[in-house]
Enzyme design. Sequence first.
Site, PDB file in Angstrom:
ATOM      1  N   GLU A 173       0.726  -1.272   0.175  1.00 32.07           N
ATOM      2  CA  GLU A 173      -0.565   0.068   0.066  1.00 32.07           C
ATOM      3  C   GLU A 173       0.750   1.379   0.165  1.00 32.07           C
ATOM      4  O   GLU A 173       1.120   2.023   1.227  1.00 32.07           O
ATOM      5  CB  GLU A 173      -0.954  -0.006   1.333  1.00 32.07           C
ATOM      6  CG  GLU A 173      -2.123  -1.353   0.879  1.00 32.07           C
ATOM      7  CD  GLU A 173      -2.798  -1.489   2.377  1.00 32.07           C
ATOM      8  OE1 GLU A 173      -2.426  -0.339   2.647  1.00 32.07           O
ATOM      9  OE2 GLU A 173      -3.593  -1.749   1.833  1.00 32.07           O
ATOM     10  N   GLU A 363      -5.077  -8.415  -2.091  1.00 29.44           N
ATOM     11  CA  GLU A 363      -5.908  -8.648  -0.782  1.00 29.44           C
ATOM     12  C   GLU A 363      -7.099  -8.291  -1.056  1.00 29.44           C
ATOM     13  O   GLU A 363      -8.089  -7.401  -1.344  1.00 29.44           O
ATOM     14  CB  GLU A 363      -5.374  -7.324   0.667  1.00 29.44           C
ATOM     15  CG  GLU A 363      -4.024  -8.076   1.258  1.00 29.44           C
ATOM     16  CD  GLU A 363      -4.134  -6.762   2.647  1.00 29.44           C
ATOM     17  OE1 GLU A 363      -4.244  -6.159   2.518  1.00 29.44           O
ATOM     18  OE2 GLU A 363      -2.347  -6.272   2.450  1.00 29.44           O
TER      19      GLU A 363
HETATM   20  C1  BG6 Z   1      -4.835  -3.395   4.389  1.00 31.18           C
HETATM   21  C2  BG6 Z   1      -2.985  -4.217   5.268  1.00 31.18           C
HETATM   22  O1  BG6 Z   1      -4.338  -1.841   4.266  1.00 31.18           O
HETATM   23  O2  BG6 Z   1      -5.539  -3.910   5.274  1.00 31.18           O
HETATM   24  C3  BG6 Z   1      -3.270  -5.052   5.786  1.00 31.18           C
HETATM   25  O3  BG6 Z   1      -2.509  -4.012   4.100  1.00 31.18           O
HETATM   26  C4  BG6 Z   1      -4.308  -5.036   7.480  1.00 31.18           C
HETATM   27  O4  BG6 Z   1      -1.858  -5.223   6.991  1.00 31.18           O
HETATM   28  C5  BG6 Z   1      -5.141  -5.127   6.190  1.00 31.18           C
HETATM   29  O5  BG6 Z   1      -3.732  -6.718   7.790  1.00 31.18           O
HETATM   30  C6  BG6 Z   1      -7.267  -5.217   6.856  1.00 31.18           C
HETATM   31  O6  BG6 Z   1      -6.879  -4.411   8.148  1.00 31.18           O
HETATM   32  P1  BG6 Z   1      -6.899  -4.691   9.420  1.00 31.18           P
HETATM   33  O7  BG6 Z   1      -6.855  -3.519  10.205  1.00 31.18           O
HETATM   34  O8  BG6 Z   1      -8.889  -5.030   9.409  1.00 31.18           O
HETATM   35  O9  BG6 Z   1      -6.279  -5.573   9.500  1.00 31.18           O
END
Ligand code: BG6
Length: 466
Positions: A173, A363
């Site tokens: 990111e 993701e």
């Molecule tokens: C993404 C990140 O923005 O979101 C991850 O790359 C992160 O590291 C994921 O875990 C989900 O966010 P969160 O805050 O629910 O863990």
Amino acid sequence: MPFPKDFLWGGATSAMQCEGAFDQDGRGLSTCDMETTGTRTNPRQYHEVLQENVYYPSHTAIDHYNQYKEDIALFAELGFKVYRMSMSWSRIFPDATGIPNEAGLQHYDDVFDELNKYNIQPLITITHGDTPLWIVEKGGWLNRDVIDDYMNYVTTIFTRYKNKVKYWITFNEINGVELSMIHSGGTQKNDPQSKATVSYHQFVAAAKAVLKGHEIDPENHVGMMLGGYFLSYPNSCDPDDAMSDMIFKNRSLFYCDVMCLGYYPKHMINLYASEGIVLPWVEGDKEILMKGKADFMSYSYYYTMVIGKKTEALRTNRASFDTGYRNPYLELSDWGWAIDPVGLRYTLNVFMNRYHMPIFVAENGLGAKDVLCDDGSVHDLYRRYYFKRHVEEMKKAIEIDGVDLFGYTTWSCIDSVSASTGEMSKRYGFIYVDVDDQGNGSFKRYKKDSFKWYKKCIASNGEDIE
Ligand code: BG6
């Protein structure tokens, strides 16, 4: 078949959220080690010095560092073709001497060998929200010298793992500076000039890494990644709302523009000038940005937002998690994120039309409160439903829209520490890990119901998703 036969199905994690073992085998401290647990409404605290009797979740996380063999065996059972993971920079370079830590390097050799045993391709995020503290001490990415430190790191790993890794992402990111300067930029300065300087140095570093990656091994694919907190719809058909939305999108996508098109778009140059922000140009950088364009683009996809003329995001003209408008057509997750499968197809199209390059969904997942039953089962039907709908939309993006999508890694394939809140109870995995928000538990792994579903999805190449 809509999904290409060599489509890279898999899952994603990061070192800071999974590895633990924060002081094992010579690892140095990084920014992730200094953060406490928070909640959705109570932010995590960053401590400059570790305090006694405070629980820092990254120190143990889910102990993936020691249990990686068992975890990879489960990923193999799921049928993964790819495992997206990050390397811990401070495990390889624990201090400012520039000399790598052999134990850290050996650990990743072992992990890659284990993946190779099951024909799982590693996709490596070179840095994922965990800047070594020795970099912080020299001013983080505000200091141009950090480009050299990063190049020392990438040259070391590109060379060492030449025969083991072919897919890389330079920065998790790249727009993370909008959310957390300390993790993404290694500095606590938060003003617009500092953010612009940090990003500038990271763009140059990423472009140099692309060039270095190709030089060391022409078979390397070195990609970029955007955090998907820019994905928006206009609040109404009022032209002013549509304009606000477009300005917001342009502002957010500029990170990809620089890395995929090779130059700063004119609207950003104008915005910086209007705010008195000066970019630290050095002769030759423009050529580096142009020559070192990413080989592929990737992004994280969780939710969409609504943008209107009155939103905070527009007022500050900077990306923000919450623009204040609720989309009445979408349900919210337990943590208030708007669930929007169609938005995945929509954004894949935005990227295809703007960059004309291969795309990877790095993701996508649902953070939810799962319940472990006495018999070791976890009935997460909601997660199965979430993924089914997202896979359907990817399918349409490929089959109908012609998007060149080559892989998909769900977040996080195994429960891990939440990046935003530090909680374990915000669970994303197909595999439940018995650890709570204070690090108590057996650390045992359990297959959730969604495990079976994803296994079936991968085995049928996205065809059998009921
Ligand atoms: C993404 C990140 O923005 O979101 C991850 O790359 C992160 O590291 C994921 O875990 C989900 O966010 P969160 O805050 O629910 O863990």
